[in-house]
Design an enzyme around this catalytic site. Structure first.
Site, short mmCIF file in Angstrom:
data_model
loop_
_atom_site.label_atom_id
_atom_site.label_comp_id
_atom_site.label_asym_id
_atom_site.label_seq_id
_atom_site.Cartn_x
_atom_site.Cartn_y
_atom_site.Cartn_z
N ASN A 1 0.83 -1.21 0.00
CA ASN A 1 0.00 0.00 0.00
C ASN A 1 0.86 1.26 0.00
OD1 ASN A 1 -2.48 -1.26 -0.12
ND2 ASN A 1 -2.68 -1.45 2.10
N LYS B 1 3.80 1.51 -1.35
CA LYS B 1 4.35 1.61 -2.70
C LYS B 1 3.31 2.12 -3.69
CE LYS B 1 7.57 -2.10 -1.55
NZ LYS B 1 7.80 -3.55 -1.57
N GLN C 1 6.88 -9.28 -4.29
CA GLN C 1 6.87 -8.96 -2.86
C GLN C 1 7.28 -10.19 -2.05
OE1 GLN C 1 6.18 -5.85 -1.50
NE2 GLN C 1 6.85 -6.76 0.43
N ASP D 1 13.88 -4.20 -8.21
CA ASP D 1 14.31 -4.58 -6.86
C ASP D 1 15.78 -5.00 -6.85
OD1 ASP D 1 12.78 -4.18 -4.68
OD2 ASP D 1 11.74 -6.10 -4.72
#
Length: 897
Positions: A43, A45, A89, A114
Site C-alpha cells: 500500500n 508503494k 513482494q 528490486d
C-alpha cells in the site's frame, strides 16, 4: 529526503508524459498470499506511485498458488511493454513449496527494479553500476550517506549483515564507491572492535539493538536498516518497534543516524520509484511509445526473378515468437504452432481496447482476367514498403486460401515474387487447421439434419422425448439450448414433466421439409464427382435417401460466420442462428433447433484466434478466415483487423484485401464487413494491370493455363485507353463510399513506359487521389515505396465514409441499388423462385439483412464475356438464399447455375 526524491520524480514523469502523450511509467507488484506486513508495504508503494504519476498494478495470487503459476504470471509481466518496473513482494506466502531464488531470477533483469536477480547482483558485484538495478534499500542507504556531504572514497565502512537483499549489495555498493569495506555478521568474534573502526556503519542484522552505542566511533554515520518488535507495556499493542542499533545511546556518538521507524523505510520506497522511472527512461531510449522495435529482413534480389517457392525457401523467417514480441503481443497471448506460425488469443483485443486504432486500408482491383491482377502481391508489397522501408507500424490482414484453388490452376494466395507471406507451403496448406475445423463443424450440422429427419420418421413423440431429455438419476432436466427452443415455440415451462402431449410434439419434431434443405456437406478439395450425390443408400437407413451434394469448405456459412464475428459469444449466437432448412409449416429451422450450437462452438474455439505469420521482409501478417467472394463476402476476419489496428497504434497502418474486383469484394467489404465491424476505412488501393485493361478494351480472351496472346506483349495505347473504362468505373465505385482511391499499376515486364504512364494519367483524370507504378513483384517493398507514400498522403485526406444502402430498405430495392450503382445495370429481373424467396425471407424476419451478390467476377455485369464498363443491361436474379448466421442474403445472379 524521500519527499525531495518523490518531487523530483514527479517532475520527470510529467516531462515524459508531455513528450510522449499517453505514456506512463509502469510498475507491477506481484504478491503471493495475504500477509499483513506485505499488504502494508504494498500500500505504501502504491500510494507513492500514484503521487508520482507511475501506473502501478498490484497482482495478487492466492496462497494456494503453485510455483508454476507464479512463473507463468512473471512471464506475462516480463513480456508486457507497459510494465517497466516489476517486483515480487517477499516473502512468498504460499502453502505450496516455492523456490524464492528461482522466482526472483525469473524476473527480466531489465525490469528487475528490486535488483534481486542474479544478473543484476552479478553486475553490481563486478562494478557495472550503470548497467544494473541496485536493490532499493542499499540504494536508499547510499543516497542518505551522500546527503551527509561525506566523501565516501577512502573511508572505512562496516556492513553488519550479509543478506542478498541488503548486506551483500550494500558491501558491493560501498566498495565500488571506493570505501574500504568490512562485512560483519552474527559469527564475527570481534564485532565491537570492527564497529568501532567504522566511519560509515550500515546495520542490517535483524536483531534488536545488537549494536551498542558505546561501540560506535565518534562522528560516524550510522544507517540502521533493522525493523524489530520488542515488548513494551506502555504501548497499547504491548510492543514497540526498534532497530538493530541501540538508538538512544548511539545518537550521542554518531554525527548522523537514521531513526526506526521512519528512516530507511521511506527511502526504500522512494528508490523503488526512482528505479521504475529510470527503467521507463531506458525503455524510451530504446523504443518510442507506439513505435515497434522490429527487425526487418534484407532481400537479395535476383534477375530474372526465381519461382515463388524458390524465393520463399531462400528466406529464413524470424522465429514467430520474436515477431509477436516485436509487435507488442504478450507471451500468454500467443499460442505457437511451430517456429513460423502462431495463434493470437482474443485477450489481446481486450487488453488493447483503449488503444487508438491505426489507419485502415483495403486493397481491391479492377475486374480481373482469370489469371488475377496481383491484389495479394500488392498487399504484401505495400506492407513491406510501409514497414521495412518507411519504418511505419504496419500489419497485413489476408484470407487463408482454400486447398481447392491451391491445387488447381489458380494456385496459392501467398502473393508472389519478392512480395510473399512465408513460408508459402504453411500458408497455402493446412496452416493451423482452421479450415479443417470448419469442415468438421459444417458436416456435424449436415449429419444432425439427416439424423433428426430419420429419427422423427421412425419414432413416436414420447420415444423422441426420452432421447432428447433423458432422465439422469431419475431426474429430467432441460439444457439451456432446449430452454431456448421452448421459448421460441412460446412454451414458458422449465419442468420437463409439465409439458402437455401437444407441447411435447412441438418440441421434439422439427418436421423438416427435405426439399428446403440448404445445408450441404463440404470438403476442402475440388472433387467434381461429389457435386451431386445420393445419400442414405445403406440398409440401416431404411430407405430414407435423398439427393445431396458436397461444396468446397470455404463456401460454408461457418466460414462467413468466422470472418464476421467479433468474439466467442457472438460466434456462438451466429452459429445458433444459421438456417439449415424450413419446416413443413414454412418456419426456419436453425442449428439451435438441432441442438448443436454448443458443439459447433467447441469445434471452432481455436479457429476463432487469428493466425500470425510474416512477409519476406519480416513485417507481420494476420491470416484468418477465407470466405469466397461470390456466395460470401470475400474478406478476411473482423477480429484480425481489430487486433491489428490496436497493435499498430494511431500512426500505423492495417492493409487488408477484398476478393475479386471492386464491384464484388470491395462493395461487400464496405456494406457487410464494415457495417458489422463498425470500422471505417481510410484508403482504397485499386490494383490495375495493363494486361487486364487491354482485355477490357477488346483484346483477345485470357485463359488460365494457356499462354497469353501476342497482342498483350505489344504496345497498343488505343486498346489500353478503351479498356480504362473499367478502371474509371471501379474508381467511381470506390469513391461512391466516400473514401480516397490510390491506383496501384502493377507493372509487368511486357508493359511499356508509355502504357504505364497512360494508365496513371487516366486514373487521375477519373478521380483517383493518386496513381503510381509498382514493381513490388520483382523488387519487394522497394518497388512499392511510391505506392506506400501515396497511401500515407491519402490517409490524411478528408474521408466521408458512407454505406450504399440502408438495410431497412426492402430486399428488392437493395439488390437494385447495387445493380444500378455498382454494376451499371438499368434494372433487375427476379425469376419466380427468387421472388418466392424474397417473400419467404421477409416473412421469416430476414429482410433487414445486408445483400451479398453472388455473380461472376469476370465482368461488371452477369455475363463474363461483357468486358469494359457495360451499361443498360437487365441483371437477372435467378434465386435468393440466406446466410442468417453470418448475417446476409445472397442473390444468385445470372441465368444458369
Amino acid at each position: 529526503l524521500s519527499r525531495q526524491v518523490r518531487e523530483k520524480l514527479k517532475k520527470q514523469v510529467a516531462e515524459m508524459r508531455e513528450r510522449f502523450p499517453g505514456f506512463r511509467p509502469g510498475l507491477a507488484i506481484l504478491q503471493v498470499g495475504n500477509r499483513d506486513d506485505s499488504n502494508l508495504y504494498i500500500n505504501m508503494k502504491l500510494k507513492a506511485a500514484a503521487e508520482i504519476g507511475i501506473s502501478a498494478n498490484h497482482i495478487k495470487l492466492p496462497n494456494t498458488a503453485t510455483e508454476a503459476e507464479v512463473l507463468k504470471c512473471i512471464a506475462s509481466l516480463n513480456g508486457d511493454p507497459a510494465v517497466h518496473g516489476f517486483i515480487v513482494q517477499l516473502p512468498l506466502d504460499s502453502d505450496k513449496p516455492i523456490n524464492t531464488e528461482k522466482i526472483t531470477n525469473a524476473v527480466a533483469p531489465e525490469k528487475d527494479v528490486d535488483g534481486l536477480s542474479s544478473v543484476n547482483a552479478g553486475k553490481l558485484s563486478r562494478g557495472d553500476l550503470g548497467d544494473c538495478f541496485i536493490p532499493c534499500t542499499p540504494k536508499g542507504c547510499m543516497e542518505l550517506i551522500r546527503q551527509t556531504g561525506i566523501q565516501v572514497a577512502g573511508k572505512r565502512a562496516v556492513v553488519v549483515g550479509r543478506s542478498k537483499i541488503v548486506g551483500a549489495p550494500m558491501h558491493d555498493l560501498l566498495l565500488w564507491n571506493h570505501a574500504t569495506v568490512t562485512t560483519c555478521h552474527s559469527k564475527t568474534s570481534t564485532l565491537a572492535e570492527e564497529v568501532g573502526k567504522a566511519d560509515i556503519l550500515v546495520v542490517a542484522a535483524g536483531k534488536a539493538e545488537m549494536i551498542k552505542g558505546e561501540w560506535i566511533k565518534p562522528g560516524a554515520i550510522v544507517i540502521d536498516c533493522g525493523i524489530n518488535h520488542v515488548p513494551d507495556s506502555t504501548k497499547a499493542s504491548g510492543k514497540r518497534v526498534v532497530g538493530d542499533v541501540a538508538y538512544n545511546t548511539a545518537k550521542e556518538k554518531a554525527s548522523y543516524i537514521t531513526p526506526v521507524p521512519g528512516g530507511v523505510g521511506p527511502m526504500t520506497v522512494a528508490m523503488l520509484m526512482q528505479s521504475t522511472v529510470e527503467s521507463a527512461q531506458r525503455f524510451l531510449g530504446k523504443f518510442q511509445p507506439g513505435k515497434w522495435n522490429i527487425q526487418y529482413n534484407h532481400l537479395t534480389l535476383k534477375m530474372p526473378v526465381p519461382s515463388d517457392i524458390e524465393i520463399s525457401r531462400s528466406c529464413i523467417p524470424k522465429p514467430i515468437d520474436q515477431v509477436a514480441k516485436e509487435v507488442g503481443l504478450l507471451p500468454d497471448e500467443v499460442e505457437l504452432y511451430g517456429q513460423t506460425k502462431a495463434k493470437v488469443h482474443l485477450s489481446a483485443l481486450r487488453r488493447l481496447k483503449d488503444q487508438p486504432d491505426g489507419k485502415y486500408v483495403v486493397v481491391t482491383g479492377i475486374t480481373p482476367t482469370p489469371l488475377g491482377e496481383g491484389k495479394s502481391t500488392t498487399t504484401v508489397g505495400l506492407v513491406q514498403a510501409l514497414g521495412a522501408h518507411l519504418h511505419r507500424n504496419v500489419f497485413a490482414c489476408v484470407r487463408q486460401p482454400s486447398q481447392g484453388p491451391t491445387f488447381g490452376i489458380k494456385g496459392g494466395a501467398a502473393g508472389g515474387g519478392y512480395s510473399q507471406v512465408i513460408p508459402m507451403e504453411e500458408f497455402n496448406l493446412h496452416l493451423t487447421g482452421d479450415i479443417h475445423a470448419i469442415t468438421a463443424a459444417n458436416n456435424l450440422v449436415a449429419a444432425a439434419v439427416d439424423a433428426r429427419m430419420f429419427h422423427e420418421l421412425n419414432q413416436t413423440d414420447q420415444a423422441l422425448y426420452n432421447r432428447l431429455v433423458p432422465p439422469i438419476n431419475g431426474v429430467r432436466k432441460f439444457s439451456d439450448i432446449q430452454i431456448r427452443r421452448l421459448q421460441k415455440l412460446g412454451i414458458n415451462k422449465t419442468d420437463p414433466t409439465a409439458l402437455t402431449e401437444e407441447e411435447i410434439n412441438l418440441f421434439v419434431r422439427l418436421d423438416i421439409d427435405p426439399a428446403t434443405i440448404t445445408w450441404q456437406r463440404v470438403l476442402d478439395t475440388n472433387d467434381r464427382f461429389l457435386r451431386r450425390i445420393t445419400i442414405g443408400q445403406s440398409p440401416t437407413e431404411e430407405g430414407f435417401s435423398r439427393t445431396a451434394q458436397f461444396d468446397i469448405t470455404v463456401t460454408s456459412e461457418i466460414m462467413a460466420v468466422l470472418a464476421l464475428t467479433d468474439g466467442l459469444d457472438d460466434m456462438r449466437l451466429r452459429l445458433g442462428r444459421m438456417v439449415v432448412a424450413s419446416s413443413k409449416r414454412g418456419e426456419p429451422v436453425t442449428a439451435d433447433d438441432l441442438g448443436v450450437t454448443g458443439a459447433l462452438t467447441v469445434l471452432m474455439k481455436d479457429a476463432i484466434k487469428p493466425n500470425l505469420m510474416q512477409t519476406l521482409e519480416g513485417t507481420p501478417v494476420f491470416v484468418h478466415a477465407g470466405p469466397f467472394a461470390n456466395i460470401a463476402h470475400g474478406n478476411s476476419s473482423v477480429l484480425a483487423d481489430k487486433i491489428a489496428l490496436k497493435l499498430v497504434g494511431k500512426d500505423g497502418f492495417v492493409v487488408t484485401e477484398a476478393g475479386f474486383g471492386a464491384d464484388i469484394g470491395m462493395e461487400k467489404f464496405f456494406n457487410i464487413k464494415c457495417r458489422y465491424s463498425g470500422l471505417q476505412p481510410h484508403v482504397v488501393v485499386l490494383v490495375a494491370t495493363v494486361r487486364a485493361l487491354k482485355m477490357h478494351g477488346g483484346g483477345p480472351a485470357v485463359t488460365a493455363g494457356v499462354p497469353l496472346p501476342k497482342e498483350y506483349a505489344e504496345e497498343n495505347l488505343q486498346l489500353l485507353a478503351k479498356g480504362c473504362s473499367n478502371l474509371s468505373k471501379q474508381i467511381q465505385n470506390a469513391r461512391m463510399f466516400g473514401v480516397p482511391v490510390v491506383v496501384a499499376v502493377n507493372a509487368f515486364k511486357t508493359d511499356t513506359k508509355a502504357e504505364l504512364a497512360l494508365v496513371v494519367q487516366l486514373a487521375k483524370e477519373a478521380g483517383a487521389f493518386d496513381a503510381v507504378e509498382c514493381t513490388h513483384w520483382a523488387e519487394g517493398g522497394k518497388g512499392a515505396v511510391a505506392l506506400a507514400q501515396a497511401v500515407e498522403r491519402a490517409s490524411q485526406a478528408p474521408s466521408n465514409f458512407r454505406f450504399l444502402y440502408n438495410v431497412e430498405l426492402p430486399v428488392t430495392d437493395k439488390i437494385r441499388l447495387i445493380a444500378q450503382q455498382i454494376y451499371g445495370a438499368s434494372d433487375i429481373e427476379l425469376f419466380p423462385e427468387a421472388e418466392e424467396k424474397v417473400t419467404l425471407y421477409t416473412k421469416q424476419g430476414f429482410g433487414n439483412l445486408p445483400i451479398c451478390m453472388a455473380k461472376t467476377h469476370l465482368s461488371l455485369s452477369h455475363d463474363p464475356e461483357q468486358k469494359g464498363a457495360p451499361t443498360g443491361f437487365i441483371l437477372p436474379i435467378r434465386d435468393v438464399r440466406a446466410s442468417v448466421g453470418a448475417g446476409f442474403l445472397y442473390p444468385l445472379v445470372g441465368t444458369v447455375s
